[in-house]
Scaffold this active site. Structure first.
Site, mmCIF file in Angstrom:
data_model
loop_
_atom_site.group_PDB
_atom_site.id
_atom_site.type_symbol
_atom_site.label_atom_id
_atom_site.label_comp_id
_atom_site.label_asym_id
_atom_site.label_seq_id
_atom_site.Cartn_x
_atom_site.Cartn_y
_atom_site.Cartn_z
ATOM 1 N N LEU A 14 -26.641 72.894 12.096
ATOM 2 C CA LEU A 14 -27.150 73.929 12.978
ATOM 3 C C LEU A 14 -26.388 73.797 14.282
ATOM 4 C CD1 LEU A 14 -29.242 76.222 13.314
ATOM 5 C CD2 LEU A 14 -30.703 74.553 14.475
ATOM 6 N N GLY A 41 -21.388 74.156 10.604
ATOM 7 C CA GLY A 41 -20.855 73.085 9.765
ATOM 8 C C GLY A 41 -19.604 73.580 9.060
ATOM 9 N N LYS A 42 -18.557 72.756 9.055
ATOM 10 C CA LYS A 42 -17.294 73.215 8.488
ATOM 11 C C LYS A 42 -17.439 73.586 7.015
ATOM 12 C CE LYS A 42 -13.365 71.704 9.810
ATOM 13 N NZ LYS A 42 -13.055 72.862 10.661
ATOM 14 N N THR A 199 -1.868 75.263 11.178
ATOM 15 C CA THR A 199 -2.305 76.370 12.026
ATOM 16 C C THR A 199 -1.882 76.121 13.461
ATOM 17 O OG1 THR A 199 -4.488 75.364 12.361
ATOM 18 C CG2 THR A 199 -4.241 76.895 10.505
ATOM 19 N N ALA A 202 -3.399 80.841 18.397
ATOM 20 C CA ALA A 202 -3.047 82.251 18.564
ATOM 21 C C ALA A 202 -1.629 82.553 18.092
ATOM 22 C CB ALA A 202 -3.203 82.651 20.025
ATOM 23 N N ASP A 232 -12.047 77.516 9.969
ATOM 24 C CA ASP A 232 -12.715 77.443 8.670
ATOM 25 C C ASP A 232 -12.478 78.713 7.858
ATOM 26 O OD1 ASP A 232 -13.756 74.927 9.278
ATOM 27 O OD2 ASP A 232 -15.493 75.794 10.280
ATOM 28 N N ALA A 262 -12.508 86.471 12.594
ATOM 29 C CA ALA A 262 -13.680 85.612 12.780
ATOM 30 C C ALA A 262 -13.959 85.294 14.241
ATOM 31 C CB ALA A 262 -13.497 84.317 12.004
#
Length: 284
Positions: A14, A41-42, A199, A202, A232, A262
């Site tokens: 949470l 949570g991932k 990753t 941006a 994620d 996202a």
């Protein structure tokens, strides 16, 4: 073509999120604005992202037998993720993440694992299809999931922590951000026959295969509101796209667009995009 089946072995939290104009410096107090509770949570983020993007998804995880669990599981349940592999733990509380989000969408996160830290190797059943794992649960459980997975294994090396070479060797896809890739050493991650996605925030992402750069993509231009679930979502989208047989460049572009989508709303899971939204963003 039938939807790919993915099992996510990982964390459910949470998220307790405070919004502020900027992130605090070490030792500094910054007055904040609204406080909100979001499922996170991932593992849970990746599971719901994959489901919204079109996969059939199940989870293996632990939550506490407490009020936080219902809130943490609400969007997963509503989204159609199979939760039959999620165990209610009588001894440990549901995991909690304390998050500060700045006005430009950047964040700082501290996670208290709770029941996530009690997810044991014996909690992992056979995984006949593909699997996604991260490192917010015990390492021995991640290794058990890797052994149980009979198909494609995606390993998100986050948060960064030491892992054995055997786990890296088993993974078909490894995903790490720049700092995580530096922690492990890029040469160590560029194994023959394996894919590695790094990753770049941006600036997008780079996909390597067998040590050779195969694709590079930049996300569509957006104004981020909250970047909490972006990484994620990228992991879930890239895994799904590769399972669907997309070409590597197309799969990477899809994952970058999904990660960008996202960031457009507050909350790690409430902002997770559906496939149509991602494809619309790619066409802009």
């Amino acid at each position: 073509m039938s939807a790919p089946k993915i099992t996510v072995v990982g964390s459910i939290n949470l998220d307790i999120v405070a919004h502020a104009d900027r992130l605090p410096l070490p030792g500094e107090t910054v007055m904040g604005g609204a406080l909100a509770l979001y499922p996170g949570g991932k593992g849970a983020n990746q599971a719901l992202a994959a489901r919204r993007l079109g996969a059939e998804v199940s989870m293996m995880a632990r939550v506490g037998r407490d009020a936080h669990a219902g809130q943490a599981l609400a969007l997963l349940r509503a989204g159609g993720v199979d939760l039959s592999g999620v165990i209610e733990d009588d001894r440990h509380p549901t995991g909690v993440a304390l998050i500060v989000v700045s006005s430009d969408g950047e964040n700082q996160i501290v996670v208290t694992p709770g029941a996530n830290g009690a997810l044991a190797p014996e909690d992992v059943d056979a995984i006949p299809g593909a699997a996604i794992c991260q490192l917010e649960v015990p390492l021995e459980t991640v290794e058990a999931a890797a052994r149980a997975c009979e198909g494609f294994l995606a390993l998100n090396l986050a948060p960064a922590r030491p892992v054995p070479d055997t786990l890296l060797t088993r993974a078909d896809l490894i995903v790490a951000n720049e700092s995580e890739a530096a922690f492990y050493g890029l040469d160590r991650l560029l194994a023959p026959g394996k894919r590695l996605a790094v990753t770049l925030g941006a600036r997008g992402a780079v996909l390597y295969s067998s040590g050779v750069e195969r694709a590079r993509a930049t996300p569509p231009a957006v104004t981020p509101v909250d970047t909490t679930g972006a990484g994620d979502t990228f992991v879930a989208a890239l895994t799904l796209a590769l399972l669907e047989g997309r070409a590597e460049a197309d799969a990477l572009a899809f994952a970058c667009a999904a990660g960008a989508a996202a960031t457009l709303h507050h909350g790690a899971q409430s902002s997770l995009p559906r496939r149509e939204a991602v494809e619309d963003l790619m066409r802009r």
